[in-house]
Design a protein around this motif. Structure first.
Motif, short mmCIF file in Angstrom:
data_model
loop_
_atom_site.label_atom_id
_atom_site.label_comp_id
_atom_site.label_asym_id
_atom_site.label_seq_id
_atom_site.Cartn_x
_atom_site.Cartn_y
_atom_site.Cartn_z
N ARG A 1 22.28 38.82 28.30
CA ARG A 1 23.35 39.00 27.31
C ARG A 1 24.35 40.07 27.79
NH1 ARG A 1 24.03 37.19 22.09
NH2 ARG A 1 21.92 36.35 22.01
N ARG A 2 23.82 41.18 28.34
CA ARG A 2 24.71 42.22 28.88
C ARG A 2 25.61 41.65 29.97
NH1 ARG A 2 21.82 47.64 30.91
NH2 ARG A 2 23.90 48.02 31.71
N THR A 3 25.01 40.83 30.84
CA THR A 3 25.75 40.26 31.97
C THR A 3 26.86 39.34 31.47
OG1 THR A 3 23.72 40.36 33.27
CG2 THR A 3 25.46 38.91 34.10
N ILE A 4 26.52 38.46 30.54
CA ILE A 4 27.51 37.50 30.04
C ILE A 4 28.64 38.24 29.33
CG2 ILE A 4 27.84 35.64 28.35
CD1 ILE A 4 25.07 34.61 29.29
N ARG A 5 28.29 39.26 28.54
CA ARG A 5 29.35 40.05 27.88
C ARG A 5 30.24 40.72 28.91
NH1 ARG A 5 25.89 42.66 22.90
NH2 ARG A 5 26.10 40.85 21.55
N TRP A 6 29.63 41.18 30.01
CA TRP A 6 30.44 41.82 31.06
C TRP A 6 31.44 40.81 31.64
CZ3 TRP A 6 31.71 41.27 36.18
CH2 TRP A 6 32.37 42.36 36.77
N TYR A 7 31.00 39.60 31.92
CA TYR A 7 31.94 38.58 32.46
C TYR A 7 33.01 38.23 31.43
CZ TYR A 7 29.59 38.09 36.86
OH TYR A 7 29.09 38.36 38.10
N LEU A 8 32.64 38.22 30.15
CA LEU A 8 33.64 37.90 29.12
C LEU A 8 34.74 38.96 29.05
CD1 LEU A 8 31.35 36.60 26.22
CD2 LEU A 8 32.91 35.26 27.64
N HIS A 9 34.40 40.21 29.38
CA HIS A 9 35.37 41.30 29.21
C HIS A 9 35.95 41.83 30.51
CE1 HIS A 9 33.08 41.52 25.33
NE2 HIS A 9 34.32 41.38 24.94
N ASN A 10 35.61 41.24 31.64
CA ASN A 10 36.06 41.80 32.92
C ASN A 10 36.66 40.75 33.85
OD1 ASN A 10 35.24 44.83 32.94
ND2 ASN A 10 33.48 43.75 32.06
N ASP A 11 37.58 39.97 33.31
CA ASP A 11 38.18 38.95 34.19
C ASP A 11 39.06 39.60 35.26
OD1 ASP A 11 40.15 39.65 32.39
OD2 ASP A 11 41.04 37.65 32.33
N TRP A 12 39.46 40.88 35.09
CA TRP A 12 40.20 41.58 36.15
C TRP A 12 39.39 41.58 37.45
CZ3 TRP A 12 37.86 45.72 38.63
CH2 TRP A 12 36.76 46.29 37.97
N TRP A 13 38.07 41.51 37.33
CA TRP A 13 37.23 41.55 38.53
C TRP A 13 37.05 40.16 39.13
CZ3 TRP A 13 32.60 39.49 40.25
CH2 TRP A 13 32.11 40.05 41.45
N TRP A 14 36.76 39.14 38.28
CA TRP A 14 36.36 37.85 38.85
C TRP A 14 37.47 36.82 38.97
CZ3 TRP A 14 37.27 34.04 35.35
CH2 TRP A 14 37.14 34.33 33.99
N ARG A 15 38.58 36.96 38.21
CA ARG A 15 39.55 35.87 38.18
C ARG A 15 40.15 35.59 39.56
NH1 ARG A 15 41.11 32.93 34.24
NH2 ARG A 15 40.45 34.37 32.61
N SER A 16 40.53 36.64 40.28
CA SER A 16 41.18 36.41 41.58
C SER A 16 40.17 35.79 42.57
CB SER A 16 41.76 37.70 42.14
OG SER A 16 40.74 38.67 42.23
N ILE A 17 38.89 36.14 42.44
CA ILE A 17 37.89 35.54 43.34
C ILE A 17 37.75 34.06 43.03
CG2 ILE A 17 35.51 35.60 44.18
CD1 ILE A 17 35.31 38.48 43.08
N ARG A 18 37.68 33.73 41.75
CA ARG A 18 37.59 32.32 41.35
C ARG A 18 38.77 31.53 41.91
NH1 ARG A 18 33.45 29.49 38.71
NH2 ARG A 18 34.80 28.56 37.15
N GLU A 19 39.95 32.16 41.86
CA GLU A 19 41.15 31.44 42.28
C GLU A 19 41.20 31.23 43.79
OE1 GLU A 19 44.12 33.49 40.03
OE2 GLU A 19 43.50 32.36 38.25
#
Ligand code: NAD
Length: 352
Positions: A321-339
């Motif tokens: 749950r902590r991990t999923i909440r972190w991804y929900l609130h931290n797209d500054w970290w993962w969005r550019s990698i996904r792209e």
């Protein structure tokens, strides 16, 4: 301690750097080549701390590593830098052999050279900590068995074979040259800052984007999950209290099948980001299994628990749950990698 952490811009390495630097007792030199898996954004919280430094270098570059050990007066090395994704090792094993085997050999050579220059006292306390995986032990049946430190090696994938080879080199440098090494073999990690190609972030982000959630085979393969911050604390215990020459298995006693993990992520997202009349689990699809896919891994962490007093603090459900909440609130970290990591890797669903 003045600790050189290799691979400190990666998933686990960055958790180790954040943990040690924030705690404030040690100085950390993070040495990382910044491959696709390395990300300095993961170190934002500590990058300006006086007890932290970063060096962009390849572990295969022995003279640079040796000089860094001398320049920073290193007391201990925590060696995490590696190629770490099983699917990538099946597509292209060369870099796995180069980084995981040759790179570890270069690290050992540099460490041995540096160690030979230390005073008698510092020679005693110096440590080379090699961070490895439970995958070196191979495959367990679904219904029995557990990996202890005495389980014979039987790696199945190019990734796990390269890690097994590096473990053997580290032990050989202890037996042959007396280098004070410690080893740890850990189960599957999960948590914040995990590269989006791995199972838990991939499923979470695919689910949110309305994509398919492809699961290998029937999703019955079992992994033993550990929250990454629990691993970071375990690694600190091993490097500071572990006996030279010893191996410590690290795990959270949290075996789950892949399909259970995927369904639990969907259930948490149904609560955290509900969608009217639609369940995230409807997006699950089953795809052809990975070649040589190990059925089950399970770690017996009794030695590290009893000898070093470490214990996992996070349960799988609370950590997830902590991990999923972190991804929900931290797209500054993962969005550019996904792209930038579009394409075939989007479809891959596995964490090692
Ligand atoms: P990761 O792929 O997220 O990070 C690896 C880091 O190493 C990256 O920052 C990368 O830039 C760096 N690196 C790669 N090649 C390099 C080179 N030649 N020179 C210098 N730096 C280089 O990996 P991770 O998941 O954080 O795993 C770290 C270590 O822990 C690995 O040794 C892995 O085998 C081990 N491990 C991982 C898990 C897991 O579940 N992720 C479990 C047990 C053990």
């Amino acid at each position: 301690m003045r600790i050189m952490v290799t691979g400190g811009a990666g998933f686990i390495g960055s958790a180790v750097c954040r943990h040690l630097v924030t705690k404030g007792e040690d100085f950390v030199l993070n040495v990382d080549a910044l491959t696709y898996a390395g990300n300095l954004k993961s170190l934002r919280a500590i990058e300006n701390r006086p007890n932290y430094a970063f060096l962009k270098a390849n572990i295969c570059d022995e003279p640079v590593i040796l000089q860094a050990m001398r320049d920073h007066d290193i007391d201990a090395v925590m060696h995490l830098a590696a190629e770490s994704h099983v699917d990538r090792s099946i597509d292209g094993p060369d870099v796995f052999l180069q980084t995981n085997v040759v790179g570890t050999f270069r690290m050992l050579s540099a460490a041995r050279h540096y160690w030979s220059e230390l005073s008698a006292d510092r020679k005693q306390t110096f440590r080379f900590h090699h961070v490895s995986t439970d995958e070196v032990y191979g495959d367990l049946p679904f219904d029995s068995g557990i990996f202890t430190e005495e389980t014979p090696y039987k790696p199945s994938s190019p990734y796990s074979a390269s890690k097994a080879a590096s473990d053997h080199l580290v032990r050989a440098w202890h037996h042959t040259y007396g280098l004070p090494v410690v080893l740890s073999n850990c189960s599957n990690n999960y948590g914040p800052f995990h590269f989006p190609e791995k199972l838990i972030p991939l499923v979470t982000l695919n689910a949110l984007e309305g994509r398919e959630l492809p699961v290998y085979g029937q999703g019955l393969n079992v992994r033993d999950w550990l929250f990454v911050e629990d691993h970071a604390r375990a690694l600190e215990a091993v490097i500071k209290k572990g006996r030279p020459g010893e191996t410590y298995n690290i795990g959270g006693r949290s075996e789950r099948s892949n399909i259970d993990v995927v369904r639990t992520i969907c259930a948490i997202l149904d609560q955290e980001r509900p969608r009217l009349g639609k369940k995230y689990a409807d997006q699950i699809t089953f795809v052809t299994d990975r070649p040589g896919h190990d059925r089950r891994y399970a770690i017996d962490p009794t030695r590290i628990e009893t000898e070093l007093g470490w214990r996992a603090q996070e349960t799988f459900e609370s950590g997830l749950r902590r991990t999923i909440r972190w991804y929900l609130h931290n797209d500054w970290w993962w969005r550019s990698i996904r792209e930038t990591d579009k394409g075939e890797r989007r479809g891959m669903v596995h964490a090692g």
